[in-house]
Design a protein around this motif. Structure first.
Motif, PDB file in Angstrom:
ATOM      1  N   ALA A  18      79.328  37.044  29.090  1.00  0.00           N
ATOM      2  CA  ALA A  18      79.861  36.387  27.891  1.00  0.00           C
ATOM      3  C   ALA A  18      79.430  37.142  26.640  1.00  0.00           C
ATOM      4  O   ALA A  18      80.240  37.378  25.740  1.00  0.00           O
ATOM      5  N   VAL A  19      78.160  37.528  26.570  1.00  0.00           N
ATOM      6  CA  VAL A  19      77.670  38.283  25.408  1.00  0.00           C
ATOM      7  C   VAL A  19      78.418  39.603  25.290  1.00  0.00           C
ATOM      8  O   VAL A  19      78.852  39.987  24.204  1.00  0.00           O
ATOM      9  N   ARG A  20      78.622  40.281  26.397  1.00  0.00           N
ATOM     10  CA  ARG A  20      79.342  41.555  26.376  1.00  0.00           C
ATOM     11  C   ARG A  20      80.786  41.350  25.919  1.00  0.00           C
ATOM     12  O   ARG A  20      81.286  42.091  25.069  1.00  0.00           O
ATOM     13  N   ALA A  21      81.439  40.330  26.474  1.00  0.00           N
ATOM     14  CA  ALA A  21      82.837  40.067  26.097  1.00  0.00           C
ATOM     15  C   ALA A  21      82.940  39.729  24.616  1.00  0.00           C
ATOM     16  O   ALA A  21      83.848  40.208  23.922  1.00  0.00           O
ATOM     17  N   MET A  22      82.009  38.930  24.123  1.00  0.00           N
ATOM     18  CA  MET A  22      82.019  38.560  22.708  1.00  0.00           C
ATOM     19  C   MET A  22      81.793  39.786  21.832  1.00  0.00           C
ATOM     20  O   MET A  22      82.445  39.959  20.803  1.00  0.00           O
ATOM     21  N   SER A  23      80.870  40.649  22.238  1.00  0.00           N
ATOM     22  CA  SER A  23      80.588  41.867  21.473  1.00  0.00           C
ATOM     23  C   SER A  23      81.796  42.783  21.432  1.00  0.00           C
ATOM     24  O   SER A  23      82.183  43.279  20.378  1.00  0.00           O
ATOM     25  N   GLU A  24      82.385  43.011  22.603  1.00  0.00           N
ATOM     26  CA  GLU A  24      83.518  43.933  22.686  1.00  0.00           C
ATOM     27  C   GLU A  24      84.736  43.407  21.928  1.00  0.00           C
ATOM     28  O   GLU A  24      85.454  44.184  21.293  1.00  0.00           O
ATOM     29  N   ILE A  27      84.020  38.719  18.579  1.00  0.00           N
ATOM     30  CA  ILE A  27      84.227  37.301  18.308  1.00  0.00           C
ATOM     31  C   ILE A  27      82.890  36.577  18.297  1.00  0.00           C
ATOM     32  O   ILE A  27      81.915  37.044  18.883  1.00  0.00           O
ATOM     33  N   ARG A  28      82.847  35.438  17.634  1.00  0.00           N
ATOM     34  CA  ARG A  28      81.594  34.700  17.468  1.00  0.00           C
ATOM     35  C   ARG A  28      81.487  33.463  18.334  1.00  0.00           C
ATOM     36  O   ARG A  28      80.461  32.798  18.342  1.00  0.00           O
ATOM     37  N   ARG A  29      82.527  33.156  19.096  1.00  0.00           N
ATOM     38  CA  ARG A  29      82.463  32.029  20.022  1.00  0.00           C
ATOM     39  C   ARG A  29      83.416  32.272  21.175  1.00  0.00           C
ATOM     40  O   ARG A  29      84.430  32.961  21.026  1.00  0.00           O
ATOM     41  N   ILE A  30      83.064  31.693  22.323  1.00  0.00           N
ATOM     42  CA  ILE A  30      83.888  31.870  23.518  1.00  0.00           C
ATOM     43  C   ILE A  30      83.888  30.552  24.301  1.00  0.00           C
ATOM     44  O   ILE A  30      82.860  29.881  24.395  1.00  0.00           O
ATOM     45  N   VAL A  31      85.037  30.183  24.821  1.00  0.00           N
ATOM     46  CA  VAL A  31      85.178  28.936  25.576  1.00  0.00           C
ATOM     47  C   VAL A  31      84.650  29.152  26.992  1.00  0.00           C
ATOM     48  O   VAL A  31      84.909  30.177  27.618  1.00  0.00           O
ATOM     49  N   VAL A  32      83.931  28.161  27.500  1.00  0.00           N
ATOM     50  CA  VAL A  32      83.455  28.159  28.883  1.00  0.00           C
ATOM     51  C   VAL A  32      84.447  27.335  29.691  1.00  0.00           C
ATOM     52  O   VAL A  32      84.755  26.196  29.334  1.00  0.00           O
ATOM     53  N   VAL A  33      84.953  27.929  30.773  1.00  0.00           N
ATOM     54  CA  VAL A  33      85.981  27.281  31.591  1.00  0.00           C
ATOM     55  C   VAL A  33      85.439  27.109  33.008  1.00  0.00           C
ATOM     56  O   VAL A  33      84.829  28.020  33.566  1.00  0.00           O
ATOM     57  N   GLU A  34      85.665  25.922  33.567  1.00  0.00           N
ATOM     58  CA  GLU A  34      85.288  25.652  34.956  1.00  0.00           C
ATOM     59  C   GLU A  34      86.491  25.029  35.651  1.00  0.00           C
ATOM     60  O   GLU A  34      87.064  24.057  35.155  1.00  0.00           O
ATOM     61  N   ASP A  35      86.874  25.606  36.762  1.00  0.00           N
ATOM     62  CA  ASP A  35      88.047  25.131  37.511  1.00  0.00           C
ATOM     63  C   ASP A  35      89.282  25.041  36.617  1.00  0.00           C
ATOM     64  O   ASP A  35      90.069  24.105  36.711  1.00  0.00           O
ATOM     65  N   GLY A  36      89.424  25.999  35.708  1.00  0.00           N
ATOM     66  CA  GLY A  36      90.600  26.059  34.853  1.00  0.00           C
ATOM     67  C   GLY A  36      90.580  25.117  33.659  1.00  0.00           C
ATOM     68  O   GLY A  36      91.543  25.076  32.905  1.00  0.00           O
ATOM     69  N   LEU A  37      89.485  24.373  33.478  1.00  0.00           N
ATOM     70  CA  LEU A  37      89.401  23.423  32.370  1.00  0.00           C
ATOM     71  C   LEU A  37      88.273  23.806  31.422  1.00  0.00           C
ATOM     72  O   LEU A  37      87.198  24.212  31.860  1.00  0.00           O
ATOM     73  N   PRO A  38      88.481  23.677  30.119  1.00  0.00           N
ATOM     74  CA  PRO A  38      87.407  23.977  29.167  1.00  0.00           C
ATOM     75  C   PRO A  38      86.298  22.938  29.296  1.00  0.00           C
ATOM     76  O   PRO A  38      86.554  21.737  29.327  1.00  0.00           O
ATOM     77  N   VAL A  39      85.053  23.426  29.426  1.00  0.00           N
ATOM     78  CA  VAL A  39      83.907  22.521  29.585  1.00  0.00           C
ATOM     79  C   VAL A  39      82.841  22.733  28.516  1.00  0.00           C
ATOM     80  O   VAL A  39      81.849  22.019  28.485  1.00  0.00           O
TER      81      VAL A  39
END
Length: 67
Positions: A18-24, A27-39
């Motif tokens: 997540a940190v790598r994806a945000m850096s690349e 962006i300053r925030r990223i949604v966490v998804v579990e089983d296709g749903l935002p959690v």
């Protein structure tokens, strides 16, 4: 049987991704998804609280660098 150790290791790996994806993506925030749903959401403030000062400085430098 899943142990706490298994979950902890996976959690660290996903947090690092997540940190790598945000850096690349710079962006300053990223949604966490579990089983296709935002959690939940990981935010820059979460990283500031959890990362070392050096690691957060590296993240911030990448996110806020001039294009």
């Amino acid at each position: 049987m899943t142990t706490a150790r298994d979950l902890m290791t996976a959690g660290v790996r996903w947090a690092a991704l997540a940190v790598r994806a945000m850096s690349e993506a710079r962006i300053r925030r990223i949604v966490v998804v579990e089983d296709g749903l935002p959690v939940g959401m990981i935010t820059e403030a979460d990283l500031a609280r959890k990362l070392t000062a050096e690691a957060f400085a590296t993240f911030a430098g990448r996110v806020y660098a001039a294009h």
